[in-house]
Scaffold this motif. Structure first.
Motif, mmCIF file in Angstrom:
data_model
loop_
_atom_site.group_PDB
_atom_site.id
_atom_site.type_symbol
_atom_site.label_atom_id
_atom_site.label_comp_id
_atom_site.label_asym_id
_atom_site.label_seq_id
_atom_site.Cartn_x
_atom_site.Cartn_y
_atom_site.Cartn_z
ATOM 1 N N ASP A 176 -6.150 7.681 7.392
ATOM 2 C CA ASP A 176 -6.082 6.649 6.088
ATOM 3 C C ASP A 176 -4.881 5.997 5.892
ATOM 4 O OD1 ASP A 176 -8.329 6.703 6.484
ATOM 5 O OD2 ASP A 176 -8.937 7.749 4.536
ATOM 6 N N ILE A 177 -3.530 7.071 5.946
ATOM 7 C CA ILE A 177 -2.558 6.962 5.545
ATOM 8 C C ILE A 177 -1.588 6.300 6.225
ATOM 9 C CG2 ILE A 177 -0.007 7.970 5.171
ATOM 10 C CD1 ILE A 177 -1.691 8.565 2.392
ATOM 11 N N SER A 178 -1.938 6.700 7.929
ATOM 12 C CA SER A 178 -1.045 6.375 9.005
ATOM 13 C C SER A 178 -1.159 4.886 9.175
ATOM 14 C CB SER A 178 -1.438 7.569 10.253
ATOM 15 O OG SER A 178 -2.412 7.519 10.458
ATOM 16 N N SER A 179 -2.555 4.615 8.838
ATOM 17 C CA SER A 179 -2.603 2.694 9.862
ATOM 18 C C SER A 179 -2.901 2.172 8.512
ATOM 19 C CB SER A 179 -3.869 3.019 9.799
ATOM 20 O OG SER A 179 -4.657 3.685 9.123
ATOM 21 N N THR A 213 1.046 -1.357 -0.012
ATOM 22 C CA THR A 213 0.191 0.165 0.057
ATOM 23 C C THR A 213 0.967 1.346 -0.282
ATOM 24 O OG1 THR A 213 0.015 0.040 2.130
ATOM 25 C CG2 THR A 213 -2.177 -1.076 0.866
ATOM 26 N N PHE A 214 0.463 2.338 -0.832
ATOM 27 C CA PHE A 214 1.483 3.107 -0.931
ATOM 28 C C PHE A 214 -0.033 4.212 -1.100
ATOM 29 C CE2 PHE A 214 3.441 7.030 -3.047
ATOM 30 C CZ PHE A 214 5.099 6.711 -2.814
ATOM 31 N N GLY A 215 0.871 5.840 -0.081
ATOM 32 C CA GLY A 215 -0.455 6.775 -0.453
ATOM 33 C C GLY A 215 0.261 8.110 -0.409
ATOM 34 N N LEU A 216 -1.199 8.426 -1.372
ATOM 35 C CA LEU A 216 -1.069 9.755 -1.966
ATOM 36 C C LEU A 216 -1.455 10.850 -1.225
ATOM 37 C CD1 LEU A 216 0.518 11.559 -4.561
ATOM 38 C CD2 LEU A 216 -1.630 10.968 -5.611
ATOM 39 N N LEU A 217 -1.246 11.714 -0.575
ATOM 40 C CA LEU A 217 -1.272 12.961 0.672
ATOM 41 C C LEU A 217 -1.353 13.807 0.251
ATOM 42 C CD1 LEU A 217 -2.467 13.258 3.552
ATOM 43 C CD2 LEU A 217 -0.413 13.019 4.175
ATOM 44 N N GLY A 218 -2.447 14.754 0.121
ATOM 45 C CA GLY A 218 -1.625 16.230 0.191
ATOM 46 C C GLY A 218 -3.804 16.723 -0.103
ATOM 47 N N PRO A 219 -3.609 18.233 0.009
ATOM 48 C CA PRO A 219 -4.815 19.192 -0.108
ATOM 49 C C PRO A 219 -4.987 19.738 -1.497
ATOM 50 C CG PRO A 219 -3.137 20.495 0.332
ATOM 51 C CD PRO A 219 -1.785 18.859 0.174
ATOM 52 N N SER A 253 8.682 12.340 0.578
ATOM 53 C CA SER A 253 8.353 10.210 -0.052
ATOM 54 C C SER A 253 9.691 9.404 1.203
ATOM 55 C CB SER A 253 8.871 10.395 -1.132
ATOM 56 O OG SER A 253 8.982 8.911 -1.777
ATOM 57 N N GLY A 254 8.493 8.642 1.897
ATOM 58 C CA GLY A 254 8.661 7.822 2.656
ATOM 59 C C GLY A 254 8.203 7.144 3.575
ATOM 60 N N ARG A 255 8.626 6.396 4.421
ATOM 61 C CA ARG A 255 7.594 5.840 5.332
ATOM 62 C C ARG A 255 6.974 7.175 6.350
ATOM 63 N NH1 ARG A 255 7.314 0.446 5.359
ATOM 64 N NH2 ARG A 255 6.936 0.667 7.718
ATOM 65 N N PRO A 256 5.249 6.487 6.226
ATOM 66 C CA PRO A 256 4.578 7.487 6.621
ATOM 67 C C PRO A 256 4.553 7.697 8.470
ATOM 68 C CG PRO A 256 3.286 5.669 6.910
ATOM 69 C CD PRO A 256 4.824 5.296 6.241
ATOM 70 N N GLU A 257 5.375 6.733 9.345
ATOM 71 C CA GLU A 257 4.914 7.303 10.763
ATOM 72 C C GLU A 257 7.216 8.417 11.158
ATOM 73 O OE1 GLU A 257 7.504 3.807 9.932
ATOM 74 O OE2 GLU A 257 5.956 3.922 9.399
ATOM 75 N N ALA A 258 7.587 8.522 9.771
ATOM 76 C CA ALA A 258 9.131 9.274 9.531
ATOM 77 C C ALA A 258 8.005 10.969 9.333
ATOM 78 C CB ALA A 258 10.001 9.523 8.797
ATOM 79 N N PHE A 259 7.243 11.473 8.521
ATOM 80 C CA PHE A 259 6.557 12.573 8.243
ATOM 81 C C PHE A 259 5.749 12.735 8.656
ATOM 82 C CE2 PHE A 259 2.374 14.299 6.233
ATOM 83 C CZ PHE A 259 2.809 15.430 6.246
ATOM 84 N N ILE A 260 4.640 11.868 10.377
ATOM 85 C CA ILE A 260 4.567 12.394 10.932
ATOM 86 C C ILE A 260 5.332 13.103 12.435
ATOM 87 C CG2 ILE A 260 2.242 11.678 12.823
ATOM 88 C CD1 ILE A 260 1.910 9.334 10.952
ATOM 89 N N GLU A 261 6.544 12.335 12.046
ATOM 90 C CA GLU A 261 7.515 13.540 12.828
ATOM 91 C C GLU A 261 7.751 14.417 12.801
ATOM 92 O OE1 GLU A 261 10.819 10.337 14.270
ATOM 93 O OE2 GLU A 261 9.040 8.617 15.299
ATOM 94 N N LEU A 262 7.829 14.613 11.402
ATOM 95 C CA LEU A 262 8.363 15.979 10.611
ATOM 96 C C LEU A 262 7.016 16.777 11.064
ATOM 97 C CD1 LEU A 262 9.938 14.807 7.521
ATOM 98 C CD2 LEU A 262 11.279 15.973 9.106
ATOM 99 N N ALA A 263 5.892 16.175 10.821
ATOM 100 C CA ALA A 263 4.863 17.829 11.339
ATOM 101 C C ALA A 263 4.835 18.369 12.740
ATOM 102 C CB ALA A 263 3.345 16.571 10.274
#
Length: 225
Positions: free
Chosen positions: A196-199, A31-37, A215-225
């Protein structure tokens, strides 16, 4: 990699900023997520990958097949659930999927029956196969949409905003279905809902207007956010 996107640009008009600009991305199985406004270019990318439009420049390959020069080969390997999915309300779930299987080129009755049975089982709709789709809830309709998308056993599944409007229980159920289906194919989930992405997703890409910003792991992006 299942999907290779190289220097992809899409402009709708010469005198307007491009919807996507010089996008390079690799999407593997799982599963690959595409996230954005809204307005970030997600819908444009989804429509290109679903072979509904061509890029202005750049190259996309799906399992080695060029999206521009080998479109039919790509389509045979593609399943697609658009954000606004509809079925014929007077048809039962089984009848609708049988009809969609014919459109997908599954002409033998026995083959169609087996594919329909499997798709209904995969999305948890076997018990309501004889109900008219016009009586389905929003969550059941989304599951029927996934069923029609996997009838031909695609290598690559594109799902656009799959949980919008669903209640929490149906949202969890839908995420679980996508997780099970990802064991033997690539699934691209486009959404603006971080949950939807993180889970669900093993890898993600985040678009800001026109460009890739992560582009990368979702948990790393959540930490950055």
């Amino acid at each position: 990699m299942a999907i290779q996107i190289e220097h992809l640009t899409k402009a709708y008009a010469k005198d307007a900023p491009p919807a996507l600009e010089d996008l390079t991305l690799e999407i593997g199985r799982g599963t690959f997520g595409l996230l954005g406004p809204n307005g970030a270019g997600k819908t444009t990318l989804i429509r290109i990958l679903a072979t509904q439009m061509l890029p202005t420049s750049g190259r996309v390959t799906v399992e080695g097949f060029d999206l521009e020069t080998e479109r039919e080969a790509v389509r045979r390997r593609l399943g697609y659930l658009p954000q606004h999915f509809g079925a014929y309300p007077e048809l039962t779930a089984g009848e609708f999927l049988d009809y969609r299987a014919r459109l997908a080129g599954i002409y033998k009755r026995g083959d169609r029956s087996a594919r329909v049975d499997q798709a209904l089982e995969d999305v948890g709709l076997t018990e309501v196969r004889d109900r008219k789709s016009g009586t389905f809830s929003g969550g059941m309709m989304r599951r029927l949409g996934i069923a029609q998308a996997i009838l031909a056993d695609p290598d690559f599944l594109v799902v656009d905003e799959p949980t919008v409007g669903l209640d929490p229980e149906e949202r969890i159920r839908f995420r679980a279905i996508l997780g099970r289906l990802s064991t033997n194919r690539a699934i691209l989930i486009s959404t603006h809902i971080v949950g939807d992405i993180s889970s669900t997703c093993e890898e993600i890409a985040v678009l800001a207007p026109r460009q890739l910003v992560y582009s990368g792991r979702p948990e790393a992006f959540i930490e950055l956010a």
